[in-house]
Design an enzyme around this catalytic site. Sequence first.
Site, PDB file in Angstrom:
ATOM      1  N   ASP A   1      16.124 -28.343  12.440  1.00 46.98           N
ATOM      2  CA  ASP A   1      16.315 -28.237  10.994  1.00 46.98           C
ATOM      3  C   ASP A   1      15.032 -28.583  10.251  1.00 46.98           C
ATOM      4  O   ASP A   1      14.647 -29.749  10.154  1.00 46.98           O
ATOM      5  CB  ASP A   1      17.441 -29.172  10.547  1.00 46.98           C
TER       6      ASP A   1
ATOM      7  N   ASP B   1      16.453 -23.218   2.711  1.00 47.23           N
ATOM      8  CA  ASP B   1      17.200 -24.080   3.612  1.00 47.23           C
ATOM      9  C   ASP B   1      17.628 -23.307   4.855  1.00 47.23           C
ATOM     10  O   ASP B   1      18.406 -22.356   4.760  1.00 47.23           O
ATOM     11  CB  ASP B   1      18.424 -24.633   2.881  1.00 47.23           C
TER      12      ASP B   1
END
Length: 923
Positions: free
Chosen positions: A313, A99
């Site tokens: 992201d 992540d």
Amino acid sequence: MSLRWILVDLQPILLLFLLAVLSNSNVSATGGFFEVHHKFAGQQPSLNDLKAHDRRRHQRILYGVDLPLGGDGKATGTGLYYTKIGIGSPPKDYYVHVDTGSDIFWVNCIECKQCPKKSDLGVKLRLYDPSSSATGNVISCDQQFCTANFEVPTCTNTLRCEYILTYGDGSSTSGYFVRDNVQYDRVSGNLSTTSAGSSVVFGCGVQQTGNLDESGAALDGIIGFGQAPTSMISQMALSGSVTKIFAHCLDGTKGGGIFAMGRVVQPQVKRTPIVPNQQHYNVNLEAIEVGKDTLQLPKGVLGSASGNETIIDSGTTLAYLPDEVYQPLITKILANHGDLDVRTVDEHFQCFEYNASVDDGFPTVNLNFEGSLQLVVYPHDYLFKLEGDAYCIGWQSSGTQSKDVKDMTVLGDLVLTNKLVVYDLVNQEIGWTEYDCSSTIGLQDEQSNTIFQVGAHNLMPSAGGHSQASGTGSPVGTGLYFTKIGLGSPSKDYYVQVDTGSDIFWVNCIQCSRCPRKSGLGIELKLYDPDASTTSKLLTCEDTFCYSTQPEPMTGCTPDALCEYNVLYGDGSSSYGYYVKDFVKFDRVAGNFVTASANMSAIFGCGAKQSGDLGSDMDALDGLLGFGQGNTSIISQLASSGKVKRMFAHCLDGINGGGIFAIGQVVQPKVNTTPIVPNQQHYNVNLKSVEVGKVMLQLPTDVFETDSRKGTIIDSGTTLAYLPEVVYNPLTKKIKSHLSESKISTVEDQFTCFPYSESVDDGFPNVTFHFENSLRLVVQPHEYLFLYRNDLWCIGFQNSALQSRDGKDTTLLGDLVLSNKLVLYDLENQVIGWTEYNCSSSIKMQDERSGTVHLVGSHNISLATSLYMGKLIIFLLLTEVSPQLDGFCAAILLHFSSRGLLNSHIPCLGLGNAVGYELSVSR
């Protein structure tokens, strides 16, 4: 076509995660990697699944960290990618989300009572135990890591350094910090690695709530790549092990790519500043162009200063824009298409049918950032194909996610794939460039400045819980295989289906007026023109080849009459045309993992007329490449010319997709074999018995005998496995005996399905097929059961009687049972054999003349123009030296992709004198 029933077919997207590190006592000076996987691999999430994933993620982006962390270690969601890492001494494997939007690295620990014990992602979960590791140490609240990063109101040296994180969707994780060795593979040279490890502080999770304790997409933890001091990259940078720079290159065409930590020097990228004092990777988006027009937007709508942040992201699937941006953007995209019937699918997706090139019909979208950095998003990026001619727009309104993120711009994989994205935290910059993510990048050793080439990979999870029948053998994924080949001089590319169940190699020709002009598979079709090739030659009916293809003596043959063919298939489709001889272009194997271009002359059909499904646009290709035993097949032609032995093999990777299709002698691995039944049109073998668990089915003695309408056929062109009713009924009864009858249902008129939330391999028996010469084919539950949706599993074995009256007594074994095995067809000795094998690894092929053995690796190579992320294989042909080939050996390398079909295909036996038959089976 009803758009309401369309599902997105997300193929496995896997990455290689690399780490460039300095030389010290723990690590080498170059780099290391983890295997990274996509969490939807092998599944078929609906459009709502994508939205739900992003909605949870963006809720977590918004909310701060609870209690001691004070906001600097906030996790922002699970993301789409996960990696296998080794932790402890001795090391044990754990699967954790990768992540870029969170900081803390944590795994579930031995004290956790409510942590998930199983996962639907096909991985084996385990709990970390610090006391079982010789290098595991609990961090106390008075140690520097704890005091430097967190406020600790009351501390004694006996108290652990604890954490609690609460997410916006109500999920939470709590635990304590430990320090232990993390194992990875370090880069030790060009495309070579060795094992290494680093000491890292991470969280030991003792309690998870909400989505974090659910088994559906459960993993062992999260590894964060945020900017805070608690992240793994910050810790390694602080210790001097690595420069605080990382990059990813996500291959949206083929799957796979690279996730690299360290200094990437090749290729170079332009950059834009990271907005300071932000929790995430925020950048200043200044303007948006659609085609050549700049959107006129309200002042400040894109500015981070006003709180309207733009976040980069990779954990987000789509791209989200404030409604003031989203609405004019969509209006511009559709401005020239007022006639489109735009419909809303799954409440949020704007979808329509379009039968031309989207890149020609829709505008590019340019996102302009501070520092003159531009992100170009092509129509084939932001429009994703569902089925046939149906497309949906990937841009989404942030307001549909949550009221708290309605003014936020979040740029996810929709716009980041097929680009190398560099996060330079040393200089506080982010940059990117268009890049072939299936190629290599250059990582620089910080100490010696040596640059090593690192290749992209598409790696599979380790064994230990593969829980769905995904990939080439899954009816909910892609079905058959096709390849791109070059024909003629100058060479032009054509896409043809690869079929072990038929003989003739043919392509659509220039005279064909009803041949398909477009394909729902995302490829460009073209018609072969013999007159446009300087090496083509038309075959007449007097040619020896023509005589060999005729079942009866020809009548009415004249010197100028063409050698014709006419193939009628079992579903009513047909192909008619004439034979030509021309060059076929391929890449020959010139050494271990080395290839060079070469040509070989072959005879193939020039299709002048196609009918039935062969004229349909949905799954159209340029032709068909047959690997049957007939004289017309490509392998028979090559063998008669003395270039190869009549041997070929395939290894279809049912986990990752890809694999190998090889013509020539495979010497490693070795396989046990069973005889091919002589004088049969297909690859028939003698099946003797079927065992379910440890119980042998009691079957009629003649059920597997071979005649014109009976027998057992091995066929990689078939997706499932078909059994006579007298075998199918007792076999499925044994399987269903492990279930309650009330749970069993029929899906799509033919699939027997049931809900099941445990490990299928633990709950159901193996099925073993016993063949002549004691050859066994073991089919495990995760192979014959496929995950249809959520916890709904379906049985892949099918009743032959439901497919065709003529084939009701036929046993047909397709990819359902053949994937993850090396299957060898030895036509010289008339035997077929197989062995369990890792189809993502390599095989050894022997040069027939010199005896030299070359290593050939598997590949997963996709089509540059395809919007389908198909599963691909490499097709190799090992040949002897000939005047057309230099060196001692050569191999054809044809790039294969599995077709994104909604139909399965099985041979239809006994329907005339055609070379090969196919029966389309609707699902």
